[in-house]
Design an enzyme around this catalytic site. Structure first.
Site, PDB file in Angstrom:
ATOM      1  N   GLU A  23       0.850  -1.275   0.016  1.00  0.00           N
ATOM      2  CA  GLU A  23       0.066   0.073  -0.008  1.00  0.00           C
ATOM      3  C   GLU A  23       0.958   1.396   0.097  1.00  0.00           C
ATOM      4  OE1 GLU A  23      -2.687  -0.532   3.281  1.00  0.00           O
ATOM      5  OE2 GLU A  23      -4.118  -1.804   2.128  1.00  0.00           O
ATOM      6  N   GLU A  71      -6.713  -7.515  -0.856  1.00  0.00           N
ATOM      7  CA  GLU A  71      -7.167  -7.437   0.419  1.00  0.00           C
ATOM      8  C   GLU A  71      -8.606  -7.062   0.389  1.00  0.00           C
ATOM      9  OE1 GLU A  71      -5.123  -4.808   3.107  1.00  0.00           O
ATOM     10  OE2 GLU A  71      -3.121  -5.519   2.587  1.00  0.00           O
TER      11      GLU A  71
END
Lengths: 662, 662, 662
Positions: free
Chosen positions: A152, A309
């Site tokens: 991320e 995710e």
């Protein structure tokens, strides 16, 4: 897409796996439970740097060796991290200038995650060294399916304002402008900001009042590029040492994040992966999910992608962290699958006992296996085993929607007519398309529009001249376009296009807007044709276009709000206001009809149906978001149940179905 | 309690007295008016450092000599401050590193109050030197009743993040953990936070995103201990030089403050004193007052305590500073008295003319003696003179309520299922007990529960294994317990107890919770038995317990919300939701009945009655918070009026009564 | 007023002109369009420093020469800036300590505007040098009408907390106090803040909690003076080199700004000019405009003044930037004119293409000439040409309203009974006067009140003894006064006046207030006579005054809220609460009647009429803010239409009229 995690026959199912948080005896139990849950892919080692390089240049790989072997023995594939997501305290402690600096000059401390400045050479060198170590040690490991680089990027630290970043920012600018060009691009004649030498140029640190819009925009671009440069450096190590192992990094192309230009990033990964979390307090959160999924498929240029995710239930970072309702995670998973994901993973496998995310749900909750969550995980895992044939197929769409990260950076700046949320604006329009059962492909400005019957252009605030021409060419040649307010306002440096709004698209739309008339909070504007709108209106003149709907009261009584312009062989619609949900459906319905776009299947409101298409066959994925059982006019074999749908496809309230079409 | 201000026959009445703010001629007038108002105890010199040590090591005690003599001549006892509450500008100016540092690195400036870092050796040395001077000069002064050390420790600066504090924090940690133990306790395997040497460990300064929960919790403990260490150093000077003069410092055990663990602090004072201010916009502020008073009595282990500060009317620091209504200050005073205070003082005697608190009410307002406030002050002062016999008595209670400052620090951290307010949660439950006329003793975890029929355990988020066992042992032996949601969730390092919530109390309660289901703002859950609830619900399984009430709609339809478990010889109730006020009264009523707890006297709602008990006799203090006159079935002599209550005790609307029971 | 822009026959019309933002070919077009729009005065060069001094001591005046010549050729007068409003990046880059510092120690960065510390000698020296250059070069230019110094002093940086400012602040204080006096004035005996040497005294930087009120107040005074000192230094250069050219700087005497004491500033300019922007979300924004205009006329001691900036339509800095409705800008312009402006200019002539203010409206919008805005600009420009005879006339008023910038600084500090907004409080009362058709002159405390029938004193929180006497003397001699709550509370150091509120005015008003009773948000108090009020009430005793209205419920049932006191030959009213709008009109109506004040003309509600008076003749300016046409009983010649109003003056809905009275 130039790769895909190897060794996976059916859609991927699994999650982040952080064995370093657990004692050894738990690992065997994990593998056993993963098998029970149908898990075939896990992401390992994302935050393991401090446990792999336990002190400066002192490594401990033993535990990871053991974990990978256990997983391999259990038949579970591994997306292995290069473990650089968070530098360990020994590294930041010894190199404080590796830590990022805020716009007000405060240097952040370690003790959380992602504590690095994107341009730190120390961080980069050590990250590359670690990546090399890991690639050399595990590049041949039989469990290895793909590499997961960092994590991320930019989630918490997308912008650093330190002096080093200032220097790299100047280098970045010098590659694009000479000093005169910079002054012109940023309009520095305003407020006496003219730069007479390069060393005067800084990041937009805290100032007495409004910053320079061009500077802010270019700094956003630079920050995205600086992180991308870091990613490429990490990736290159892996690509060189293990050319056959595909590399990815997880994007956050969704409502929560806007700091990176993923159109640029997507070109650099071997396959696209994404993280997605629903907004628990939004009753239409499944539509936002659909937009995110379509956007990710766009980033992947239509190729299958991986949901890296999502959550099985509540997260831990919203104002109130609501649990997902029974069946909701299953529906979420199938929506992603329907929209091109060839796998849906979770953060994370086993809910943490300690740390800042211990109240974030997981596949295996604190309460263990005998739970609603683990049962639903096991159910979907089992079902995915029957869906192997979908893997590799693509998604059908007749409509393109233009999405531009840089318009968000430019249009969301302060001192604009209204506070503006680009993603929310796109989503508002997208919802009408979703309600009408139409699948859209999300594309960047200047994309190839061949084959699309309609292109939707919401709030494309900043466009280059080329991009403006691109849209005109498409319509002139027979395409249909729908453009909304706050499009075409500025050039690529956020300089306003003169002569009336929407500058770049005046000709295309046959309109001229002389002034913006934002509406007050809570105010509604009435339009002809029973339409209503809010938030925004404009003093608009029809300049050759047909007026579809006009205001019927207020200061703009009689002024056009929705227009339609025949342009060349095509048609260009303009929405000069924010239509309410029902009105948007009404207008979009006409727009779609005019463009010859039809829904995939006639389904009741709230029932989502998307078509995936293989080389010879196609599938419909249906998700019923309503509380009522429905039967869809679809013929084929329902793959989860194995039943033939001859008399119509029943989809129970809250349920899903996957049909191989005849 | 090992001491009490000397020379006081009746309950203490008075306030902070700051003569240094007034010219000399006012002092005599003050003493005269104090006598008129029944004042017998004042706190002197709290913020006088800059006037006593006027420059580095240059002292001026003359004015204070004079003031103390005047007070003594007037028969007024003095709680004398060691005057260290705020270092003077000459000291902070010459020693900037004495000033505290925020989490973002900003060093605070002088010009307000409490401008010192708790670990500053310079501050400590100078504070001790000043204390010594004062003790030597006034230790034998006949007006001296007690020592008042510093002031409201931690009120504005409870946490300092400077490098020196970082070092002392590390020492504090090393006394508790080895490095492996620290890593385990804080769960540093999460997010790559593993420490490989002690010098990497820091206070939780500003970081990119969420901090480490264990680090934050231990830092809170350290900060409480660091200030306590400072208090002990100041106290030790006094205790050594004047062993017969009792020492106190004023706590803030109330809704406004939570930075110190007063259970630890209470062990270090000779008598407990407290500051309390009502929350003016809360119509039930008198119930919060009662909780605070019970908590303070708990800190004092049941012994009488001193209310060091309250306000006669408005304060100056709430959003709108409402005046107290006529009679309200009197009722407040008697509520404290009823709940074990042997004196109730004010901030402050004479309302300041200048400075940041000049709009804070006082005993003697800006407008002088001819005021509602001064008349009420004089009235209560006069009444207290008739209540000498209550001094030294204790308070009757059959119910214990567990209060844990550390659970507040742990449970109020970010990234939890909901934003959480520990004190408000305790207060919510306490209100039901108050409405039912039941007096509670507030106790710490692991307290001796002998003699209590019921122990109430609200939101005891973090417990050690020993504490969990302590509660089980109590119930097993026949005790009754009521435990609420968010209890037993974590161990003492905020690590979640696995296997289902409420981890530590699953066996005791006979339940297993697999998932939290917070409710949306404004949502109400309906329960069987006509109950309703909000804010929180849980996916709970009865595991041997009896189900008292279950949800009747929503996602948890049929799931138990209130349960009752026979455990050994006792009974353990569980509240898995936040009951609305009426529902809480309903359920608590059953719980109390089951435990054999009865109200002190049958009184209408809103009439507060508490029993104080001496060696041979007892008293009832009644406060009527309603707008209607009532008559209570109480026999004895009303001490304020001197009237025998044979036919029942009349308590007028808004009035009070104190009865010596027959 | 000692000067006026030269060479202007009729009211000034024009705006800021920033040719440096546009290519040369646009300049000619600008002049041509200006002529078409009736423009006769423009402000040039305000933010041109970086384009005039392009690098250290390297100048480029060529473009400005050319622009001024073009304007002169077009017959347009120039208010020429000394161009010091924002230092260029080369200057701040080379002298970082020229940049201002926040209270938390953060030094601001360049990249916005106004990035200088008011006490920086480098900034001042360079600003003076530039001013000299410009004065020498353009002092004789035939287009030059006046000098415009700097710009909106203090708008973004009114307070700098750097060490240098700390030193200059100390010098400022030493000129007013000895150290004992400072300690007394600030009440430093409170909270141990006593200063024992001057070097301990600092600006009010961030502290643990509330700052010292006297320190904050004096720092506000110092900051206003420090900027005024800078202005005077810049002005002196111009006055010396070009004694015949009048000098001004644009004030912001309106709802948005309160950092400067313009009563002091106004004495230093040759003519007063002001910037005014309406608050778009306030339906009564035209009344706030009227207050601002009256205040500016007051600053100008009744002499004509110049509106230097307003907007033609939306601004860019409010939460939502609403467009002005058709006719609104015209009405705004005439309201300013009616209230003494001899010209109304805009920010800015041509709407910027780039920079932070590109979405701020202008005379010539992005969309060009064919716009609502440019048409309205042209219309009013043309009309102004017919109003030459008004130039130089003054405004009639029978009522004075006391306005005190320092009371705002003192009364808006934290830790007061309620959060307080001085300007809004004044405006609340002003609205009633406006509704009643009464023109007021705004005056400073201690102003000469000769000729006024009534003086209105809203929230004059801090007064010196002399000022209190001044008001008493006025009433004693027969004047009428209306004083509102929170007046006379404190002396000039924010030290409370003892003995009951409103300390300084107790005798004058014949009241004694013993305690403040703020009302809760949303609560209404009922008063006798059908009045209602909110926000504030007081426990007041009539002390010789007549009670006009009292509370009829609540805790102050029967307590007086509006009183009237005969004092000497005059009458003093007291408003002890905040009356609702209608109630305020009712009470003010009685107050005005008692004082013999009558409206200028009998006009329906919402129709504004003001009289300007010349040496021999007078004019009425009427602005109809309603949606209905009206006819006013006015005789004379309407100057815009040239029509005789014999049968009454028609003013159409939303329109204006200017009548030369017979």
């Amino acid at each position: 897409m130039t790769g895909w995690p190897t060794g996976l026959a059916s859609p991927s199912w699994g999650g982040d796996y952080n064995p370093e948080q657990w004692p050894e005896h738990v690992w065997k139990q994990d593998v056993e439970l993963m098998r029970r849950a149908g898990v075939n892919l896990v992401s390992v080692g994302i935050f393991a740097w401090a446990r792999l390089e336990v002190a400066d240049n002192r490594f401990d790989f033993g535990w990871l060796d053991q974990v990978l072997d256990l997983l391999h023995d259990g038949g579970i594939r591994v997306c292995l991290a290069n473990a650089t997501a968070s530098p360990p305290p020994w590294l930041t402690g010894a190199n404080p200038d590796l830590l990022p600096v805020r716009a007000d000059g405060v240097r952040l401390s370690h003790g959380s995650r992602q504590e690095y400045c994107p341009t730190s050479p120390v961080y980069r060198d050590r990250a590359i060294a670690l990546t090399e170590k890991i690639a050399l040690r595990y590049g041949e490991h039989p469990a290895l399916a793909a590499w997961h680089v960092n994590n991320e990027y930019g989630c918490h630290v997308s912008r650093c304002y330190c002096d080093r970043c200032a220097g790299v920012f100047r280098d970045w600018l010098r590659a694009r402008y000479d000093l005169d060009g910079l002054n012109r691009a940023w309009g520095t004649d305003f407020w006496s900001q003219h730069y007479s030498s390069w060393d005067q140029v800084l990041p937009p640190r805290v100032t007495p009042t409004l910053p320079n819009p061009g500077q802010v925009l270019d700094f956003a671009r630079f920050c995205s590029d600086a992180l991308l440069d870091l990613f490429c450096a990490e990736r290159d190590v892996l690509s060189e040492l293990t050319p056959d192992v595909p590399v990815t990094t997880n994007f956050m192309a969704n409502w929560t994040f806007k700091a990176l230009n993923y159109w640029h990033w997507a070109a650099e990964v071997d396959f696209v992966s994404n993280d997605h979390y629903t907004r628990a307090d939004d009753p239409e959160r499944h539509i936002e999910l659909a937009l995110s999924a379509d956007l990710v498929r766009g980033l992947s240029r239509g190729e299958p992608w991986l949901l890296m995710e999502q959550s099985t239930s509540a997260v831990n970072w919203q104002p109130r962290n609501f649990a997902k309702l029974a069946g909701e995670m299953r529906r979420n998973s199938y929506s992603h699958l329907a929209r091109g994901a060839d796998g849906t993973l979770f953060f994370q496998w086993r809910q943490s006992r300690a740390g800042a995310e211990r109240f974030h749900s997981a596949m295996l909750p604190h309460a263990g296996e005998d739970t609603k969550v683990f049962r639903e995980v096991t159910q979907v895992g089992e079902e995915y085993g029957r869906l192997a044939e979908l893997v590799g197929s693509t998604v059908d769409a007749q409509v393109a929607l233009v999405y531009d990260f840089e318009s968000a950076w430019a249009a969301e700046q302060p001192a604009h007519p209204v506070a503006f949320d680009y993603y929310a604006t796109v989503l508002g329009l997208y919802k009408a398309l979703w309600q009408l059962g139409v699948t859209v492909d999300v594309v960047p400005p200047s994309a190839d529009l061949t084959g699309y019957r309609l292109v939707v252009v919401p709030a494309l605030y900043q466009v280059t001249d080329d991009e403006a021409r691109w849209l005109e060419d498409y319509v002139r040649a027979g395409g249909h376009a729908l453009v909304t307010w706050f499009s075409g306002i500025a050039d690529e440096n956020s300089r306003v296009r003169l002569g009336g709004y929407p500058g770049a698209f005046r000709d295309l739309l046959g309109v001229r807007v002389e002034e913006f008339f934002p509406l007050a909070e809570g105010d509604t504007a009435k339009l002809t044709g029973g339409l209503s709108a809010s938030y925004w209106s404009e003093l608009l003149h029809a300049n050759g276009c047909e007026v579809v709907s006009s205001y019927v009261d207020g200061p703009l009584d009689g002024v056009p709000a929705v227009t339609r312009n025949v342009f060349g062989e095509g048609v260009a619609w303009y929405l000069a206001t924010t239509l309410d949900a029902d009105s948007a459906v009404t207008v979009l319905s006409d727009v779609l009809a005019g463009a010859g776009v039809t829904p995939i299947v006639s389904a009741p409101p709230g029932v989502e149906v998307v078509r995936r298409r293989g080389e010879r066959i196609s599938w419909l994925v249906a998700i019923n978001h309503t509380g009522a059982d429905v039967v869809l006019p679809v013929e084929g074999v329902e793959l989860i149940s194995g039943v033939d749908t001859a008399g119509g496809l029943p989809v129970p309230a809250g349920g899903v179905a996957v049909v191989r079409e005849v």
